[in-house]
Design a protein around this motif. Structure first.
Motif, PDB file in Angstrom:
ATOM      1  N   ASP A  29       0.848  -1.199   0.000  1.00  0.00           N
ATOM      2  CA  ASP A  29       0.000   0.000   0.000  1.00  0.00           C
ATOM      3  C   ASP A  29       0.884   1.250   0.000  1.00  0.00           C
ATOM      4  OD1 ASP A  29      -1.665   2.166   0.648  1.00  0.00           O
ATOM      5  OD2 ASP A  29      -2.886   0.988   2.026  1.00  0.00           O
ATOM      6  N   PRO A  30       0.819   2.063  -1.054  1.00  0.00           N
ATOM      7  CA  PRO A  30       1.650   3.273  -1.110  1.00  0.00           C
ATOM      8  C   PRO A  30       1.426   4.221   0.065  1.00  0.00           C
ATOM      9  CG  PRO A  30       0.641   2.843  -3.245  1.00  0.00           C
ATOM     10  CD  PRO A  30       0.019   1.886  -2.261  1.00  0.00           C
ATOM     11  N   ALA A  31       0.199   4.295   0.583  1.00  0.00           N
ATOM     12  CA  ALA A  31      -0.072   5.182   1.719  1.00  0.00           C
ATOM     13  C   ALA A  31       0.652   4.709   2.973  1.00  0.00           C
ATOM     14  CB  ALA A  31      -1.579   5.280   1.974  1.00  0.00           C
ATOM     15  N   VAL A  32       0.717   3.408   3.187  1.00  0.00           N
ATOM     16  CA  VAL A  32       1.413   2.854   4.352  1.00  0.00           C
ATOM     17  C   VAL A  32       2.907   3.128   4.257  1.00  0.00           C
ATOM     18  CG1 VAL A  32       2.059   0.713   5.544  1.00  0.00           C
ATOM     19  CG2 VAL A  32      -0.307   1.063   4.803  1.00  0.00           C
ATOM     20  N   MET A  33       3.460   2.957   3.064  1.00  0.00           N
ATOM     21  CA  MET A  33       4.913   2.999   2.890  1.00  0.00           C
ATOM     22  C   MET A  33       5.467   4.388   2.576  1.00  0.00           C
ATOM     23  SD  MET A  33       5.620  -0.049   3.688  1.00  0.00           S
ATOM     24  CE  MET A  33       7.364  -0.067   3.325  1.00  0.00           C
ATOM     25  N   GLN A  34       4.609   5.382   2.409  1.00  0.00           N
ATOM     26  CA  GLN A  34       5.071   6.686   1.928  1.00  0.00           C
ATOM     27  C   GLN A  34       6.160   7.322   2.780  1.00  0.00           C
ATOM     28  OE1 GLN A  34       1.959   9.611   1.746  1.00  0.00           O
ATOM     29  NE2 GLN A  34       1.210   9.134   3.791  1.00  0.00           N
ATOM     30  N   ALA A 133      14.024   7.650  17.369  1.00  0.00           N
ATOM     31  CA  ALA A 133      13.139   7.518  16.209  1.00  0.00           C
ATOM     32  C   ALA A 133      13.524   8.582  15.192  1.00  0.00           C
ATOM     33  CB  ALA A 133      11.681   7.676  16.613  1.00  0.00           C
ATOM     34  N   ALA A 134      13.277   8.284  13.923  1.00  0.00           N
ATOM     35  CA  ALA A 134      13.524   9.220  12.833  1.00  0.00           C
ATOM     36  C   ALA A 134      12.228   9.359  12.041  1.00  0.00           C
ATOM     37  CB  ALA A 134      14.639   8.710  11.935  1.00  0.00           C
ATOM     38  N   VAL A 135      11.802  10.606  11.825  1.00  0.00           N
ATOM     39  CA  VAL A 135      10.532  10.866  11.156  1.00  0.00           C
ATOM     40  C   VAL A 135      10.747  11.861  10.020  1.00  0.00           C
ATOM     41  CG1 VAL A 135       8.178  11.739  11.462  1.00  0.00           C
ATOM     42  CG2 VAL A 135       9.284  10.481  13.322  1.00  0.00           C
ATOM     43  N   PRO A 136      10.411  11.476   8.791  1.00  0.00           N
ATOM     44  CA  PRO A 136      10.527  12.429   7.681  1.00  0.00           C
ATOM     45  C   PRO A 136       9.610  13.632   7.902  1.00  0.00           C
ATOM     46  CG  PRO A 136      10.143  10.193   6.862  1.00  0.00           C
ATOM     47  CD  PRO A 136       9.944  10.168   8.351  1.00  0.00           C
ATOM     48  N   ASP A 137      10.045  14.794   7.414  1.00  0.00           N
ATOM     49  CA  ASP A 137       9.279  16.026   7.618  1.00  0.00           C
ATOM     50  C   ASP A 137       7.827  15.926   7.173  1.00  0.00           C
ATOM     51  OD1 ASP A 137      11.217  17.470   8.909  1.00  0.00           O
ATOM     52  OD2 ASP A 137      11.966  18.448   7.092  1.00  0.00           O
ATOM     53  N   GLY A 138       7.497  15.203   6.127  1.00  0.00           N
ATOM     54  CA  GLY A 138       6.127  15.119   5.640  1.00  0.00           C
ATOM     55  C   GLY A 138       5.201  14.256   6.473  1.00  0.00           C
ATOM     56  N   ASP A 139       5.743  13.495   7.392  1.00  0.00           N
ATOM     57  CA  ASP A 139       4.943  12.583   8.216  1.00  0.00           C
ATOM     58  C   ASP A 139       4.357  13.364   9.387  1.00  0.00           C
ATOM     59  OD1 ASP A 139       3.938  10.613   9.924  1.00  0.00           O
ATOM     60  OD2 ASP A 139       5.664   9.299   9.694  1.00  0.00           O
ATOM     61  N   THR A 140       3.037  13.538   9.375  1.00  0.00           N
ATOM     62  CA  THR A 140       2.378  14.287  10.454  1.00  0.00           C
ATOM     63  C   THR A 140       1.754  13.383  11.513  1.00  0.00           C
ATOM     64  OG1 THR A 140       0.346  14.417   9.145  1.00  0.00           O
ATOM     65  CG2 THR A 140       1.905  16.259   8.950  1.00  0.00           C
ATOM     66  N   SER A 141       1.641  12.084  11.247  1.00  0.00           N
ATOM     67  CA  SER A 141       1.009  11.169  12.197  1.00  0.00           C
ATOM     68  C   SER A 141       1.985  10.606  13.227  1.00  0.00           C
ATOM     69  CB  SER A 141       0.342  10.010  11.456  1.00  0.00           C
ATOM     70  OG  SER A 141      -0.678  10.487  10.623  1.00  0.00           O
ATOM     71  N   SER A 142       3.180  10.232  12.770  1.00  0.00           N
ATOM     72  CA  SER A 142       4.142   9.608  13.691  1.00  0.00           C
ATOM     73  C   SER A 142       4.527  10.507  14.862  1.00  0.00           C
ATOM     74  CB  SER A 142       5.387   9.153  12.936  1.00  0.00           C
ATOM     75  OG  SER A 142       5.057   8.095  12.069  1.00  0.00           O
ATOM     76  N   PRO A 143       4.709  11.818  14.667  1.00  0.00           N
ATOM     77  CA  PRO A 143       5.032  12.659  15.834  1.00  0.00           C
ATOM     78  C   PRO A 143       3.951  12.624  16.924  1.00  0.00           C
ATOM     79  CG  PRO A 143       5.612  13.820  13.835  1.00  0.00           C
ATOM     80  CD  PRO A 143       4.846  12.573  13.407  1.00  0.00           C
ATOM     81  N   LYS A 144       2.715  12.404  16.531  1.00  0.00           N
ATOM     82  CA  LYS A 144       1.632  12.298  17.523  1.00  0.00           C
ATOM     83  C   LYS A 144       1.816  11.038  18.378  1.00  0.00           C
ATOM     84  CE  LYS A 144      -1.504  14.743  14.467  1.00  0.00           C
ATOM     85  NZ  LYS A 144      -2.619  14.597  13.527  1.00  0.00           N
ATOM     86  N   VAL A 145       2.192   9.947  17.731  1.00  0.00           N
ATOM     87  CA  VAL A 145       2.453   8.704  18.471  1.00  0.00           C
ATOM     88  C   VAL A 145       3.659   8.896  19.384  1.00  0.00           C
ATOM     89  CG1 VAL A 145       3.105   6.269  18.262  1.00  0.00           C
ATOM     90  CG2 VAL A 145       1.416   7.246  16.683  1.00  0.00           C
ATOM     91  N   LEU A 146       4.715   9.506  18.846  1.00  0.00           N
ATOM     92  CA  LEU A 146       5.926   9.729  19.643  1.00  0.00           C
ATOM     93  C   LEU A 146       5.643  10.614  20.856  1.00  0.00           C
ATOM     94  CD1 LEU A 146       8.452  10.176  16.706  1.00  0.00           C
ATOM     95  CD2 LEU A 146       8.217   8.187  18.216  1.00  0.00           C
ATOM     96  N   ALA A 147       4.800  11.617  20.692  1.00  0.00           N
ATOM     97  CA  ALA A 147       4.435  12.479  21.823  1.00  0.00           C
ATOM     98  C   ALA A 147       3.710  11.677  22.896  1.00  0.00           C
ATOM     99  CB  ALA A 147       3.579  13.649  21.349  1.00  0.00           C
ATOM    100  N   LYS A 148       2.811  10.774  22.492  1.00  0.00           N
ATOM    101  CA  LYS A 148       2.105   9.929  23.459  1.00  0.00           C
ATOM    102  C   LYS A 148       3.075   9.039  24.233  1.00  0.00           C
ATOM    103  CE  LYS A 148      -2.220   9.719  20.893  1.00  0.00           C
ATOM    104  NZ  LYS A 148      -3.094   8.882  20.066  1.00  0.00           N
ATOM    105  N   LEU A 149       4.181   8.688  23.585  1.00  0.00           N
ATOM    106  CA  LEU A 149       5.192   7.847  24.224  1.00  0.00           C
ATOM    107  C   LEU A 149       6.131   8.648  25.118  1.00  0.00           C
ATOM    108  CD1 LEU A 149       6.201   5.644  21.158  1.00  0.00           C
ATOM    109  CD2 LEU A 149       4.631   5.037  23.016  1.00  0.00           C
TER     110      LEU A 149
END
Length: 172
Positions: A29-34, A133-149
């Motif tokens: 899935d391109p959305a998952v892997m983007q 953790a490393a998060v590409p600038d375009g990823d807006t969802s992962s920082p939310k998970v990281l903040a919860k952690l």
């Protein structure tokens, strides 16, 4: 065999015979892997290589990326866990956390739940004191998970935001 149960999930080692096809669907899935790797979907063969690499890391390091299964249905939701990144250089050879879930599992708190369990495993079972953790600038969802952690941004390099948590301060 290493297994962790959360209220809704089973984190376990990989079973290539059972997990290859559902993980291949997720990774195709391109959305998952983007925001993962070079952003390209992965083939069945590349997914088999992912599982093999993760299992080798389990054998070599005593930790790795878990298969994440829904307790209610037994359905494979994705992959979450620990790994040793090789880039960017600021976090290479540290212990990182990563996840990828099938799109139908987004927005339900599964990534946070599984990542929380992975951090507890890192601290309590493996004695690991820091996770990155490393998060590409375009990823807006992962920082939310990281903040919860409780992970804080520690820097940025070449379009990648870097995060870390000292697990001695982790509030699991």
């Amino acid at each position: 065999m290493t297994e962790i149960r959360t209220p809704r999930l089973l984190l376990r080692r990989w079973s290539p015979d059972d997990d290859l096809a559902p993980l291949a669907d997720i990774q195709a899935d391109p959305a998952v892997m983007q925001h993962i790797g070079d952003g390209a979907p992965l083939s069945l063969d590349e997914t088999a290589e992912s599982i093999e690499r993760w299992e080798d890391e389990w054998d070599d390091e005593g930790f790795g990326v878990f298969a994440v299964e829904l307790l209610g249905s037994g359905e494979l939701a994705g992959a979450v866990g620990l790994y040793v990144p090789d880039a960017p250089p600021q976090i290479a050879d540290h212990i990182g956390i990563q996840w990828r879930l099938g799109r139908q599992f987004w927005g339900q708190g599964y990534a946070s739940e599984a990542a929380q369990a992975s951090l507890e495993f890192a601290l309590q079972d493996r004695g690991i004191d820091r996770v990155v953790a490393a998060v590409p600038d375009g990823d807006t969802s992962s920082p939310k998970v990281l903040a919860k952690l409780g992970m804080a941004q520690t820097g940025q390099t070449n379009g990648i935001r870097l995060y870390a948590i000292d697990l001695t301060e982790f509030q699991g």
